[in-house]
Design a protein around this motif. Structure first.
Motif, PDB file in Angstrom:
ATOM      1  N   VAL A 167      -9.617  -9.369   4.319  1.00  0.00           N
ATOM      2  CA  VAL A 167     -10.175  -8.357   3.430  1.00  0.00           C
ATOM      3  C   VAL A 167      -9.037  -7.490   2.895  1.00  0.00           C
ATOM      4  CG1 VAL A 167     -11.578  -6.243   3.320  1.00  0.00           C
ATOM      5  CG2 VAL A 167     -12.437  -8.229   4.551  1.00  0.00           C
ATOM      6  N   THR A 168      -9.081  -7.216   1.608  1.00  0.00           N
ATOM      7  CA  THR A 168      -8.114  -6.296   1.005  1.00  0.00           C
ATOM      8  C   THR A 168      -8.830  -5.006   0.639  1.00  0.00           C
ATOM      9  OG1 THR A 168      -6.781  -8.097   0.097  1.00  0.00           O
ATOM     10  CG2 THR A 168      -6.493  -5.921  -0.887  1.00  0.00           C
ATOM     11  N   ILE A 169      -8.420  -3.911   1.229  1.00  0.00           N
ATOM     12  CA  ILE A 169      -9.011  -2.603   0.930  1.00  0.00           C
ATOM     13  C   ILE A 169      -8.236  -1.994  -0.233  1.00  0.00           C
ATOM     14  CG2 ILE A 169      -9.530  -0.309   1.841  1.00  0.00           C
ATOM     15  CD1 ILE A 169      -9.644  -1.572   4.632  1.00  0.00           C
ATOM     16  N   LYS A 170      -8.876  -1.905  -1.370  1.00  0.00           N
ATOM     17  CA  LYS A 170      -8.152  -1.522  -2.594  1.00  0.00           C
ATOM     18  C   LYS A 170      -7.561  -0.111  -2.514  1.00  0.00           C
ATOM     19  CE  LYS A 170     -12.341   0.033  -5.014  1.00  0.00           C
ATOM     20  NZ  LYS A 170     -13.189  -0.134  -6.216  1.00  0.00           N
ATOM     21  N   GLN A 171      -8.246   0.786  -1.787  1.00  0.00           N
ATOM     22  CA  GLN A 171      -7.731   2.159  -1.713  1.00  0.00           C
ATOM     23  C   GLN A 171      -6.410   2.238  -0.965  1.00  0.00           C
ATOM     24  OE1 GLN A 171     -10.796   1.176  -0.987  1.00  0.00           O
ATOM     25  NE2 GLN A 171     -12.372   2.695  -1.526  1.00  0.00           N
ATOM     26  N   ALA A 172      -6.122   1.199  -0.152  1.00  0.00           N
ATOM     27  CA  ALA A 172      -4.857   1.182   0.589  1.00  0.00           C
ATOM     28  C   ALA A 172      -3.704   0.709  -0.268  1.00  0.00           C
ATOM     29  CB  ALA A 172      -4.995   0.278   1.814  1.00  0.00           C
ATOM     30  N   LYS A 173      -3.993   0.196  -1.442  1.00  0.00           N
ATOM     31  CA  LYS A 173      -2.958  -0.386  -2.298  1.00  0.00           C
ATOM     32  C   LYS A 173      -2.468   0.578  -3.365  1.00  0.00           C
ATOM     33  CE  LYS A 173      -2.843  -4.562  -0.551  1.00  0.00           C
ATOM     34  NZ  LYS A 173      -1.626  -5.087   0.089  1.00  0.00           N
ATOM     35  N   SER A 174      -3.098   1.732  -3.479  1.00  0.00           N
ATOM     36  CA  SER A 174      -2.704   2.657  -4.536  1.00  0.00           C
ATOM     37  C   SER A 174      -1.310   3.212  -4.273  1.00  0.00           C
ATOM     38  CB  SER A 174      -3.712   3.796  -4.654  1.00  0.00           C
ATOM     39  OG  SER A 174      -3.815   4.484  -3.421  1.00  0.00           O
ATOM     40  N   GLN A 175      -0.718   3.722  -5.325  1.00  0.00           N
ATOM     41  CA  GLN A 175       0.650   4.215  -5.238  1.00  0.00           C
ATOM     42  C   GLN A 175       0.735   5.463  -4.368  1.00  0.00           C
ATOM     43  OE1 GLN A 175       2.320   5.115  -9.036  1.00  0.00           O
ATOM     44  NE2 GLN A 175       4.425   5.034  -8.326  1.00  0.00           N
ATOM     45  N   ILE A 176       1.818   5.580  -3.621  1.00  0.00           N
ATOM     46  CA  ILE A 176       2.012   6.755  -2.768  1.00  0.00           C
ATOM     47  C   ILE A 176       2.155   8.006  -3.631  1.00  0.00           C
ATOM     48  CG2 ILE A 176       3.609   7.876  -1.156  1.00  0.00           C
ATOM     49  CD1 ILE A 176       4.321   5.105  -0.118  1.00  0.00           C
ATOM     50  N   LYS A 177       1.432   9.056  -3.266  1.00  0.00           N
ATOM     51  CA  LYS A 177       1.550  10.334  -3.958  1.00  0.00           C
ATOM     52  C   LYS A 177       2.213  11.328  -3.008  1.00  0.00           C
ATOM     53  CE  LYS A 177      -2.585   9.642  -6.778  1.00  0.00           C
ATOM     54  NZ  LYS A 177      -3.942  10.139  -7.095  1.00  0.00           N
ATOM     55  N   VAL A 178       3.383  11.786  -3.366  1.00  0.00           N
ATOM     56  CA  VAL A 178       4.110  12.733  -2.523  1.00  0.00           C
ATOM     57  C   VAL A 178       3.892  14.134  -3.071  1.00  0.00           C
ATOM     58  CG1 VAL A 178       6.368  13.449  -1.678  1.00  0.00           C
ATOM     59  CG2 VAL A 178       5.844  11.020  -1.925  1.00  0.00           C
ATOM     60  N   ARG A 179       3.364  14.999  -2.232  1.00  0.00           N
ATOM     61  CA  ARG A 179       3.156  16.386  -2.638  1.00  0.00           C
ATOM     62  C   ARG A 179       4.450  17.156  -2.435  1.00  0.00           C
ATOM     63  NH1 ARG A 179      -2.052  20.180  -1.537  1.00  0.00           N
ATOM     64  NH2 ARG A 179      -1.200  22.123  -2.360  1.00  0.00           N
TER      65      ARG A 179
END
Length: 311
Positions: free
Chosen positions: A37-49
């Motif tokens: 299973v591929t969880i699409k939310q885990a593939k999004s780009q890293i957002k650094v605050r």
């Protein structure tokens, strides 16, 4: 789970949770024959605050506490913000500090020994560490902190350092950020979109500047004097202040598992440091390399009166 977090709880960033679930599922695939299973939310780009508190905002905060907070609690809150700004300890790590967590107070060279207690659990095993307060604080800040902790010692070694005079428990975790936001609003007349974790970002960025950047840049951005930078380097790195282990020392103080995490998520002045070095660089290229890069031969260099030394 992810939909519940996003819709019911209103979390705007669920990538961290998604990555944990993806890793958990990978284990199930490997050992229990779960389908892939591929969880699409885990593939999004890293957002650094990216958050950084300037020395001006920091000193303004301390001054505002001095004039607006009752004297009974004033020294406690000033000490809390000093440690938050200079050491980068996480909020729970700070609020969970007890008198017996401070070593070296007798010789006025305190370090905070971070270990789990009834109030706080540490994030990872590497989070157990010693933070050299004596090196990270300026001389004035260090004298203030030493005096404050000594004043609390009579209440017992198990006393929480950052607790109200009327309470034995640590400050409620929402208080430091609420106080900081209120102070910034009073000073600047505008709301501040800031998390208390921003002090950790600030401390790591500042320490990276002190350990690796030129002193002119470090003093301008951190509020440290040039003389104290030398003291800080020796306190953090030992004798070899120009050795190759600076990034590892920084990660160790901050309790990170890897140098990469400190650099990727928390160091917000890398481009500035690189630009500063390049602006002052005296770069010389061998003529053969210059020709390989540009296609311009030696003859044309001479014809155009370009200054060359030797080859």
């Amino acid at each position: 789970i992810l939909e519940h977090k996003a819709i019911e709880r209103g979390n705007t960033d669920i990538q961290y949770s998604a990555k944990l679930l993806q890793r958990l599922h990978k284990v199930a695939e490997k050992y229990f024959d779960f389908p892939s299973v591929t969880i699409k939310q885990a593939k999004s780009q890293i957002k650094v605050r990216s958050e950084w508190v300037s020395p001006q905002a920091y000193y303004a905060t301390l001054n505002q506490i001095k004039i607006s907070i009752d004297s009974v609690e004033r020294d406690m809150l000033i000490s809390l913000f000093i440690l938050a700004y200079r050491t980068g300890m996480r909020k729970k790590e700070l609020l969970g500090l007890k008198i017996n967590d401070i070593e070296g107070l007798e010789i006025s060279e305190p370090s905070a020994v971070l270990r789990p207690n009834s109030y706080r659990k540490l994030k990872t095993e590497i989070s157990k560490r010693r933070v050299p307060i004596f090196a990270l604080l300026t001389p004035t800040e260090l004298r203030f902190f030493n005096r404050y902790v000594r004043s609390r010692r009579g209440q017992g070694e198990q006393t929480y350092i950052f607790s109200l005079s009327t309470d034995t428990q640590p400050l409620p975790s929402h208080v430091p950020l609420q106080l900081f936001k209120k102070i910034m609003e009073d000073i600047s007349n505008k709301q501040v979109g800031f998390a208390f974790h921003g002090f950790r970002h600030t401390a790591i960025t500042n320490l990276a500047l002190v350990l690796n950047a030129r002193s002119q840049l470090a003093t301008a951005l951190t509020g440290y004097s040039e003389n104290h930078i030398g003291i800080l380097k020796r306190g953090v790195l030992g004798v070899d202040t120009e050795g190759p282990d600076k990034w590892y020392a920084l990660s160790g103080i901050m309790g990170h598992l890897s140098v990469r995490r400190s650099f990727e998520y928390y160091h917000h002045a890398a481009t500035l440091m690189g630009t500063f070095e390049l602006a002052d660089a005296d770069i010389r290229l061998p003529a053969s390399m210059f020709t390989n890069i540009t296609g311009i031969e030696n003859k044309r260099i001479k014809e155009n009166n370009i200054i060359a030394q030797g080859d």
